[in-house]
Write a protein that holds these residues in place. Structure first.
Motif, PDB file in Angstrom:
ATOM      1  N   LEU A 149     -49.044 -21.293 -39.332  1.00  0.00           N
ATOM      2  CA  LEU A 149     -48.154 -21.382 -40.487  1.00  0.00           C
ATOM      3  C   LEU A 149     -47.041 -22.394 -40.266  1.00  0.00           C
ATOM      4  CD1 LEU A 149     -47.868 -17.709 -41.757  1.00  0.00           C
ATOM      5  CD2 LEU A 149     -48.598 -19.695 -43.063  1.00  0.00           C
ATOM      6  N   VAL A 150     -46.499 -22.471 -39.052  1.00  0.00           N
ATOM      7  CA  VAL A 150     -45.419 -23.432 -38.823  1.00  0.00           C
ATOM      8  C   VAL A 150     -45.577 -24.248 -37.554  1.00  0.00           C
ATOM      9  CG1 VAL A 150     -43.774 -21.995 -40.085  1.00  0.00           C
ATOM     10  CG2 VAL A 150     -43.877 -21.810 -37.603  1.00  0.00           C
ATOM     11  N   ALA A 217     -40.271  -8.966 -41.607  1.00  0.00           N
ATOM     12  CA  ALA A 217     -41.555  -8.474 -42.117  1.00  0.00           C
ATOM     13  C   ALA A 217     -41.790  -8.899 -43.552  1.00  0.00           C
ATOM     14  CB  ALA A 217     -41.617  -6.952 -42.012  1.00  0.00           C
ATOM     15  N   HIS A 218     -40.741  -9.355 -44.236  1.00  0.00           N
ATOM     16  CA  HIS A 218     -40.839  -9.810 -45.615  1.00  0.00           C
ATOM     17  C   HIS A 218     -40.335 -11.244 -45.693  1.00  0.00           C
ATOM     18  CE1 HIS A 218     -40.980  -5.449 -46.015  1.00  0.00           C
ATOM     19  NE2 HIS A 218     -41.578  -5.631 -47.178  1.00  0.00           N
ATOM     20  N   VAL A 219     -41.190 -12.150 -46.166  1.00  0.00           N
ATOM     21  CA  VAL A 219     -40.886 -13.583 -46.187  1.00  0.00           C
ATOM     22  C   VAL A 219     -40.534 -14.015 -47.606  1.00  0.00           C
ATOM     23  CG1 VAL A 219     -41.809 -15.889 -45.769  1.00  0.00           C
ATOM     24  CG2 VAL A 219     -42.453 -13.992 -44.257  1.00  0.00           C
ATOM     25  N   HIS A 236     -42.129 -21.141 -48.424  1.00  0.00           N
ATOM     26  CA  HIS A 236     -41.846 -19.926 -47.666  1.00  0.00           C
ATOM     27  C   HIS A 236     -40.681 -20.217 -46.727  1.00  0.00           C
ATOM     28  CE1 HIS A 236     -45.427 -17.774 -48.974  1.00  0.00           C
ATOM     29  NE2 HIS A 236     -46.175 -18.806 -48.637  1.00  0.00           N
ATOM     30  N   ARG A 237     -39.813 -19.236 -46.535  1.00  0.00           N
ATOM     31  CA  ARG A 237     -38.689 -19.381 -45.613  1.00  0.00           C
ATOM     32  C   ARG A 237     -38.845 -18.363 -44.484  1.00  0.00           C
ATOM     33  NH1 ARG A 237     -37.269 -20.493 -50.577  1.00  0.00           N
ATOM     34  NH2 ARG A 237     -36.859 -18.305 -51.134  1.00  0.00           N
ATOM     35  N   PHE A 238     -39.223 -18.893 -43.319  1.00  0.00           N
ATOM     36  CA  PHE A 238     -39.537 -18.067 -42.159  1.00  0.00           C
ATOM     37  C   PHE A 238     -38.379 -18.035 -41.164  1.00  0.00           C
ATOM     38  CE2 PHE A 238     -43.563 -20.146 -43.456  1.00  0.00           C
ATOM     39  CZ  PHE A 238     -44.314 -19.027 -43.769  1.00  0.00           C
ATOM     40  N   SER A 239     -38.433 -17.041 -40.293  1.00  0.00           N
ATOM     41  CA  SER A 239     -37.580 -17.024 -39.109  1.00  0.00           C
ATOM     42  C   SER A 239     -38.525 -16.860 -37.925  1.00  0.00           C
ATOM     43  CB  SER A 239     -36.577 -15.868 -39.171  1.00  0.00           C
ATOM     44  OG  SER A 239     -35.721 -15.895 -38.051  1.00  0.00           O
ATOM     45  N   PRO A 250     -34.933 -20.809 -37.949  1.00  0.00           N
ATOM     46  CA  PRO A 250     -35.199 -20.888 -39.387  1.00  0.00           C
ATOM     47  C   PRO A 250     -36.122 -22.053 -39.720  1.00  0.00           C
ATOM     48  CG  PRO A 250     -33.004 -21.719 -38.903  1.00  0.00           C
ATOM     49  CD  PRO A 250     -33.537 -21.150 -37.619  1.00  0.00           C
ATOM     50  N   VAL A 251     -37.148 -21.782 -40.500  1.00  0.00           N
ATOM     51  CA  VAL A 251     -38.116 -22.798 -40.907  1.00  0.00           C
ATOM     52  C   VAL A 251     -38.399 -22.635 -42.389  1.00  0.00           C
ATOM     53  CG1 VAL A 251     -40.427 -23.758 -40.591  1.00  0.00           C
ATOM     54  CG2 VAL A 251     -39.211 -22.791 -38.627  1.00  0.00           C
ATOM     55  N   SER A 252     -38.315 -23.739 -43.129  1.00  0.00           N
ATOM     56  CA  SER A 252     -38.697 -23.750 -44.534  1.00  0.00           C
ATOM     57  C   SER A 252     -39.944 -24.603 -44.678  1.00  0.00           C
ATOM     58  CB  SER A 252     -37.565 -24.318 -45.396  1.00  0.00           C
ATOM     59  OG  SER A 252     -37.978 -24.443 -46.737  1.00  0.00           O
ATOM     60  N   SER A 253     -41.022 -24.017 -45.196  1.00  0.00           N
ATOM     61  CA  SER A 253     -42.298 -24.716 -45.311  1.00  0.00           C
ATOM     62  C   SER A 253     -42.717 -24.790 -46.772  1.00  0.00           C
ATOM     63  CB  SER A 253     -43.375 -23.997 -44.502  1.00  0.00           C
ATOM     64  OG  SER A 253     -44.642 -24.570 -44.747  1.00  0.00           O
TER      65      SER A 253
END
Length: 282
Positions: A149-150, A217-219, A236-239, A250-253
């Motif tokens: 994913l990232v 657990a919630h993106v 999607h905004r991940f950690s 922090p990652v924004s994809s």
């Protein structure tokens, strides 16, 4: 394994994640639809958001653009990619541009990595430090700490859509036009555990890896669907923790889809083109 290419009648054959090293290098450096496609809808809703991956499979193929932003030493860095994807065969090809100096590049040099995505595997060419010129690196998708994913620098577009199977709290924010196309803008959060449960067998292990790799657990997501329920863009905004239990990076994809029905011709590298030695982290 051999996989047929799809789109507008043309066919090809494909025989047939280290990604963490790629992200580590970055952080260290500072159309027409095929038969069976969905009928035109006037107003897509939350159920169409959750069915985004299935709708893409019904559509067949598209062109893809990706953008990934993260932080390195307080500085925002961006990785950009472009290519094509076949949502039935789950295969694609992307060229990803890294920030200057990343992944073994000389100071000021911006390296481009070619990625071939196939079921269960990611192939990367021009990977950087420790890989001979012209050689590919192969990583099993199940070995990727986040299901690709990232960590490869570009999100697998179908996995990004599969995440939306877990969409909750879906809210229509606006009706907009993007690149001349009318789209419905939805926001919500993707529950990783629900996405894993509802995903087809071919995607479940990748999503399960993602569930382990992210701090939340919630993106949160922003998704844009057209009048046929086709996903045109998703962010999607991940950690990202990599399963280490840290606070996360922090990652924004963002994945953007266009040119539906485009011909897709993908060839996996031959065995002799794949580098089997150690890859240096840079």
């Amino acid at each position: 394994m051999r996989v047929r290419a799809r789109g507008r009648g043309r066919r090809a054959l494909l025989p047939g994640v280290l990604g963490a090293a790629l992200l580590a290098g970055v952080l260290g450096a500072g159309g027409c639809a095929r038969s069976g496609a969905p009928a035109e809808r006037t107003v897509p809703g939350p159920e169409q958001v959750r069915r985004a991956a299935a709708t893409l499979a019904a559509t067949g193929t598209s062109k893809v653009r990706t953008a990934m932003e993260t932080a390195s030493g307080g500085t925002r860095v961006t990785l950009e990619g472009a290519g094509v994807f076949d949502y039935v065969q789950r295969t694609g090809r992307l060229r990803v541009s890294l920030p200057p100096g990343a992944s073994g590049a000389r100071a000021g040099e911006r390296r481009t990595v070619t990625e071939v995505l196939a079921p269960g595997a990611l192939y990367m060419k021009n990977r950087g430090a420790g890989v001979p010129q012209g050689k590919w690196v192969r990583v099993g998708t199940e070995q990727a700490p986040d299901g690709n994913l990232v960590t490869a620098g570009a999100t697998d577009p179908l996995v990004a859509a599969e995440l939306l199977r877990g969409a909750r709290g879906v809210t229509l924010r606006a009706v907009e036009r993007r690149n001349g196309v009318r789209v419905w803008h939805f926001t919500g959060t993707a529950a990783l555990a629900r996405a894993v449960r509802d995903a087809p067998a071919g995607a479940r292990k990748q999503l399960a890896a993602a569930e382990r790799a992210f701090a939340r657990a919630h993106v949160p997501f922003d998704a844009y669907l057209d009048g046929q329920g086709r996903l045109r863009e998703v962010t999607h905004r991940f950690s990202y923790t990599g399963g280490e239990g840290t606070a996360g990076v922090p990652v924004s994809s963002t994945v953007r889809l266009h040119g539906f029905g485009t011909a897709v011709r993908v060839a996996a590298p031959a065995r002799g083109e794949i580098y089997s030695g150690r890859v240096a982290h840079s």
